[in-house]
Design an enzyme around this catalytic site. Structure first.
Site, PDB file in Angstrom:
ATOM      1  N   TYR A   1      32.751  44.129  47.331  1.00 23.50           N
ATOM      2  CA  TYR A   1      32.573  44.716  48.682  1.00 23.50           C
ATOM      3  C   TYR A   1      33.315  45.947  48.801  1.00 23.50           C
ATOM      4  CZ  TYR A   1      32.643  44.300  54.078  1.00 23.50           C
ATOM      5  OH  TYR A   1      32.458  44.402  55.142  1.00 23.50           O
TER       6      TYR A   1
ATOM      7  N   LYS B   1      31.957  49.660  49.938  1.00 31.96           N
ATOM      8  CA  LYS B   1      32.274  50.503  50.973  1.00 31.96           C
ATOM      9  C   LYS B   1      32.742  51.979  50.922  1.00 31.96           C
ATOM     10  CE  LYS B   1      30.639  47.148  53.967  1.00 31.96           C
ATOM     11  NZ  LYS B   1      29.577  47.605  54.633  1.00 31.96           N
TER      12      LYS B   1
HETATM   13  N1  NAD Z   1      32.852  41.627  60.506  1.00 28.40           N
HETATM   14  C1  NAD Z   1      33.649  42.205  59.921  1.00 28.40           C
HETATM   15  O1  NAD Z   1      34.624  41.887  59.718  1.00 28.40           O
HETATM   16  C2  NAD Z   1      33.530  43.598  59.223  1.00 28.40           C
HETATM   17  C3  NAD Z   1      34.376  44.620  59.132  1.00 28.40           C
HETATM   18  C4  NAD Z   1      34.210  46.051  58.564  1.00 28.40           C
HETATM   19  C5  NAD Z   1      32.989  46.094  58.340  1.00 28.40           C
HETATM   20  N2  NAD Z   1      31.860  45.182  58.472  1.00 28.40           N
HETATM   21  C6  NAD Z   1      30.433  45.777  58.014  1.00 28.40           C
HETATM   22  O2  NAD Z   1      29.864  45.737  59.424  1.00 28.40           O
HETATM   23  C7  NAD Z   1      28.406  45.259  58.849  1.00 28.40           C
HETATM   24  C8  NAD Z   1      27.785  44.364  59.932  1.00 28.40           C
HETATM   25  O3  NAD Z   1      28.422  43.192  59.614  1.00 28.40           O
HETATM   26  P1  NAD Z   1      28.659  42.138  60.703  1.00 28.40           P
HETATM   27  O4  NAD Z   1      29.921  41.734  60.704  1.00 28.40           O
HETATM   28  O5  NAD Z   1      28.021  42.518  61.804  1.00 28.40           O
HETATM   29  O6  NAD Z   1      27.800  41.095  59.920  1.00 28.40           O
HETATM   30  P2  NAD Z   1      26.829  39.529  60.308  1.00 28.40           P
HETATM   31  O7  NAD Z   1      26.662  38.851  59.222  1.00 28.40           O
HETATM   32  O8  NAD Z   1      27.253  39.268  61.945  1.00 28.40           O
HETATM   33  O9  NAD Z   1      25.350  40.560  60.767  1.00 28.40           O
HETATM   34  C9  NAD Z   1      24.785  41.143  59.638  1.00 28.40           C
HETATM   35  C10 NAD Z   1      23.411  41.168  59.857  1.00 28.40           C
HETATM   36  O10 NAD Z   1      22.690  41.964  58.987  1.00 28.40           O
HETATM   37  C11 NAD Z   1      21.610  41.215  58.457  1.00 28.40           C
HETATM   38  N3  NAD Z   1      21.308  41.444  56.898  1.00 28.40           N
HETATM   39  C12 NAD Z   1      21.906  41.198  56.039  1.00 28.40           C
HETATM   40  N4  NAD Z   1      21.369  41.520  54.738  1.00 28.40           N
HETATM   41  C13 NAD Z   1      20.212  42.056  55.069  1.00 28.40           C
HETATM   42  C14 NAD Z   1      19.245  42.633  54.347  1.00 28.40           C
HETATM   43  N5  NAD Z   1      19.070  42.328  53.023  1.00 28.40           N
HETATM   44  N6  NAD Z   1      18.026  42.994  55.148  1.00 28.40           N
HETATM   45  C15 NAD Z   1      18.164  43.218  56.512  1.00 28.40           C
HETATM   46  N7  NAD Z   1      19.309  42.603  57.235  1.00 28.40           N
HETATM   47  C16 NAD Z   1      20.233  42.028  56.706  1.00 28.40           C
HETATM   48  C17 NAD Z   1      21.839  39.755  58.631  1.00 28.40           C
HETATM   49  O11 NAD Z   1      20.578  39.014  58.928  1.00 28.40           O
HETATM   50  C18 NAD Z   1      22.749  39.933  60.036  1.00 28.40           C
HETATM   51  O12 NAD Z   1      21.476  39.656  61.141  1.00 28.40           O
HETATM   52  C19 NAD Z   1      28.291  44.916  57.684  1.00 28.40           C
HETATM   53  O13 NAD Z   1      27.929  46.405  56.859  1.00 28.40           O
HETATM   54  C20 NAD Z   1      29.876  44.727  57.276  1.00 28.40           C
HETATM   55  O14 NAD Z   1      30.047  44.818  55.904  1.00 28.40           O
HETATM   56  C21 NAD Z   1      32.049  43.862  58.992  1.00 28.40           C
END
Ligand code: NAD
Length: 255
Positions: free
Chosen positions: A161, A165
Site C-alpha cells: 500500500y 501511494k
Molecule cells: N479510508 C482511508 O483511511 C484512506 C486514507 C488514505 C487514502 N485512502 C485512499 O482513498 C481512496 C478511496 O478509499 P475509500 O476509503 O473511499 O475506500 P472504499 O473501500 O470506501 O471505497 C473504494 C471504492 O473503490 C471501488 N473500487 C475498488 N477497486 C476497484 C476497481 N478495481 N475498479 C473500480 N472500482 C474499484 C470500490 O468498489 C469502492 O466503491 C483509495 O485510493 C484509498 O487508498 C483512503
C-alpha cells in the site's frame, strides 16, 4: 499554460463534468455528493454494480458505469460514456483503491501485484487516457489522485500500500510537469485514516485507537472533509497549484 482567473468567492464548479473512479463508496462517493451540490455533472466508475443508481441518487442526469479500472477497455468505455452523456469531461478524481495488510516478509507476489495494479497502475492509466483526451481536444482540465499519508511515511504491514501511494505522488509530479503547458493541473491528496469501509478495515481496533492518539487533531477524518479539499483543488482558485501532494492528516506527519 494554466491561465490566471480572478479569485472566485464561491469556489464555483458549476457546469463542469467530473469522472470519479471508486465513486460508489467512501471518499469517491462523498466527493460525488459534494460535487453534485456544486452543480457538477457526474460520471461514476466503480466495480459496484449499483454505481449507476448511486449516481442517479445525486441527480437524474448523472451516470455510473460499472466495471474494473484495471481493464483498459473499461477505462476507454467510461470516458466515452461520459462524453456521450455530457459532451466534455473537465475533472478526473482517481479514488478507486484497495488495502490489504501483511508483513513485508510474508506477502505474496500476487498480493503485491494486485495492490500496485489497482492503486497505482490503473490510476496512472486512467490519468493517461483522460490526459490524452484533453490534449487532443485542446481542453484544460484538473486531475486529483488520492494518495495517502502512507505515501510519505512507513506504516506497519502496509508495504504494498505504501509503495503504491508513494508511486502515485511521484506520478502526479511528473504529469504536472509534462502537462502544465496544456493547461492541465495534476495534484494528489494524502489523507490520514478516513472513516470509510477501507479505513475501518485497516484501522478498527486497538492499533487504530493507539494511532489516533498520535494525531495532533486527535481524531480520524470524515469523508466529506476530504471531498471539500478535492473540490477546492479542482476549482479555478487553485489555478497555481499543480504537482502538489496535499496532506489531510490532522498533523500526523509533522512529527
Ligand atoms: N479510508 C482511508 O483511511 C484512506 C486514507 C488514505 C487514502 N485512502 C485512499 O482513498 C481512496 C478511496 O478509499 P475509500 O476509503 O473511499 O475506500 P472504499 O473501500 O470506501 O471505497 C473504494 C471504492 O473503490 C471501488 N473500487 C475498488 N477497486 C476497484 C476497481 N478495481 N475498479 C473500480 N472500482 C474499484 C470500490 O468498489 C469502492 O466503491 C483509495 O485510493 C484509498 O487508498 C483512503
Amino acid at each position: 499554460m494554466i491561465p490566471y482567473k480572478k479569485t472566485d468567492a464561491n469556489f464555483s464548479l458549476e457546469g463542469k463534468t467530473a469522472l470519479i473512479t471508486g465513486g460508489a463508496a467512501g471518499i469517491g462517493y462523498a466527493t460525488a455528493e459534494f460535487f453534485a451540490k456544486k452543480g457538477v455533472n457526474l460520471v461514476l466508475a466503480d466495480l459496484n454494480s449499483g454505481v449507476d443508481a448511486a449516481a442517479k441518487k445525486l441527480g437524474p442526469k448523472n451516470i455510473g458505469v460499472p466495471g474494473n479500472v484495471c481493464d483498459a477497455a473499461y477505462r476507454k468505455n467510461v470516458i466515452e460514456a461520459g462524453l456521450k452523456a455530457f459532451g466534455k469531461i473537465d475533472i478526473l478524481v482517481n479514488s478507486a483503491g484497495i488495502v490489504a495488510l501483511e508483513k513485508a516478509e510474508c506477502i505474496s507476489e500476487d498480493f503485491w501485484n494486485k495492490t500496485i495494479s489497482v492503486n497505482l497502475t490503473a490510476g496512472f492509466m486512467m490519468a493517461q487516457a483522460f490526459g490524452a483526451y484533453l490534449i487532443q481536444n485542446k481542453l484544460p482540465g484538473s486531475i486529483v489522485n488520492i494518495a495517502s499519508q502512507a505515501g510519505v511515511i512507513a506504516l506497519d504491514k502496509h508495504v504494498a500500500y505504501c509503495a503504491s501511494k508513494g508511486g502515485i505522488i511521484s506520478m502526479t509530479q511528473v504529469l504536472a510537469l509534462e502537462w502544465g503547458k496544456y493547461g492541465i493541473r495534476v495534484n494528489a491528496i494524502s489523507p490520514t485514516v478516513v472513516l470509510t469501509e477501507l479505513g475501518h478495515k485497516a484501522w478498527d481496533g486497538p492499533v487504530g485507537e493507539a494511532f489516533k492518539k498520535e494525531i495532533p487533531a486527535e481524531r480520524f477524518a470524515e469523508p466529506d472533509e476530504i471531498a471539500g479539499v478535492i473540490a477546492f483543488l479542482c476549482s479555478d482558485n487553485a489555478a497555481m497549484i499543480t504537482g502538489h501532494n496535499l496532506l489531510i492528516d490532522g498533523g500526523y506527519t509533522i512529527k
